[in-house]
Design an enzyme around this catalytic site. Structure first.
Site: not given
Ligand code: 5GP
Length: 171
Positions: A58, A95
């Site tokens: 994007r 993460e």
């Protein structure tokens, strides 16, 4: 022109509890898309910007017209294995696990001034990886520009001292 009206809010996408800010209605309206690019470009006119870099996918949508508007080159930052020429990689922690971004080794000249662009700033992890990649390549980050910022996630803090600009902020 109220560009915020062109952002569609999709609850529980891609996971329950997440409010996704969908930019496709803005992209579907040439007047709004043009205005968004103009307003972002206005922040940087008159400054030395050699290149606009953005991570797929994007980020490309906003970065390419912005590069034309600011008369700068466009540099794609890609996932591993996508770029055809010699590449330089940057590995960064997520993460759970590690991710990698790549640029072509000839993407920048030493000391070039680079504006980084993405559609949306959330935690800042993606943009921070791009900043590190650009710096590792010997170029200089002049700022980070976004169409949308989710300010409650404090992405700006991890990008400091780099200057951030966002067109629309969601608290
Ligand atoms: P961050 O790395 O800052 O946590 O996440 C930003 C990245 O995730 C951007 O590249 C953006 O495309 C994508 N992203 C995360 N949430 C949204 C969202 O609500 N809307 C859009 N359009 N992109 C999102």
């Amino acid at each position: 022109m109220d560009l915020r009206k062109k952002i569609r809010n999709i609850p529980d996408f891609p996971k329950p509890g997440i409010m996704f800010r969908d930019i496709t209605p803005l992209l579907a309206c040439p007047d709004s898309f043009r205005e968004a690019i103009k307003q972002i470009a206005d922040q940087y006119r008159g400054r030395k910007i050699d290149a606009i870099a953005a991570a797929e996918a994007r980020g490309f949508i906003f970065a390419a017209p912005l590069a034309l508007e600011l008369n700068a080159s466009f540099v794609p930052v890609r996932k591993p294995g996508k770029l055809p020429f010699d590449t330089q990689a940057f590995h960064y922690e997520l993460e759970y696990g590690v991710d990698t971004l790549e640029i072509h080794t000839d993407a920048f000249q030493e000391g070039e001034q680079v504006l980084l662009v993405d559609d949306l700033l959330a935690t800042g992890g993606t943009m921070n990886a791009c900043v590190k990649l650009i710096e590792q390549a010997g170029a200089e980050v002049v700022g980070c520009a976004f169409a949308i910022e989710l300010s409650f996630l404090n992405g700006r803090e991890i990008l400091a001292p780099h200057e951030c600009f966002s067109l629309l902020t969601y608290d």
